[in-house]
Scaffold this active site. Structure first.
Site: not given
Length: 113
Positions: A86, A99
């Site tokens: 994201n 991440h």
């Protein structure tokens, strides 16, 4: 970054349930799993998001993707998994540290399938 929760997990000041760690990356279980297996893979170097990947740090992303098969094998995700990143507010990035989510452990549904 002093206020980054993932940097604190990397430096050990916040505990995590580790799946994999080496000198470049850390993989640990997500505290709010969205699938039976939900692991986050983070570079130890702070990079805010995908928009901050550049020529000087792109090798860490390639490195992460070379380690994901090893991590997923350890997790028993032999039948497949999903990798999600994201980026930014509209992309629902809740922690401003690059991440990758590894999701699996069942047949995943959704528009991306």
């Amino acid at each position: 970054m002093a206020d980054c929760i993932f940097c604190k997990i990397v430096d050990g000041s916040i505990p995590s349930k580790k799946v994999y760690e080496d000198d470049k990356i850390l993989a640990f279980y997500d505290l709010e799993p969205q699938a039976p297996v939900h692991v986050l893979v983070v570079p130890k170097q702070h990079i805010c998001c995908a928009n901050e990947i550049n020529e000087s740090n792109a090798e860490i992303v390639a490195y992460i993707f070379t380690k994901i098969p090893e991590i997923t094998k350890k997790l028993g995700l032999d039948n497949g998994y999903r990798i999600v990143n994201n980026c930014g507010e509209d992309g629902c990035q809740s922690v401003k540290h690059l991440h990758f989510h590894i999701l699996g452990g069942k047949k995943l549904n959704g528009a991306m399938c």
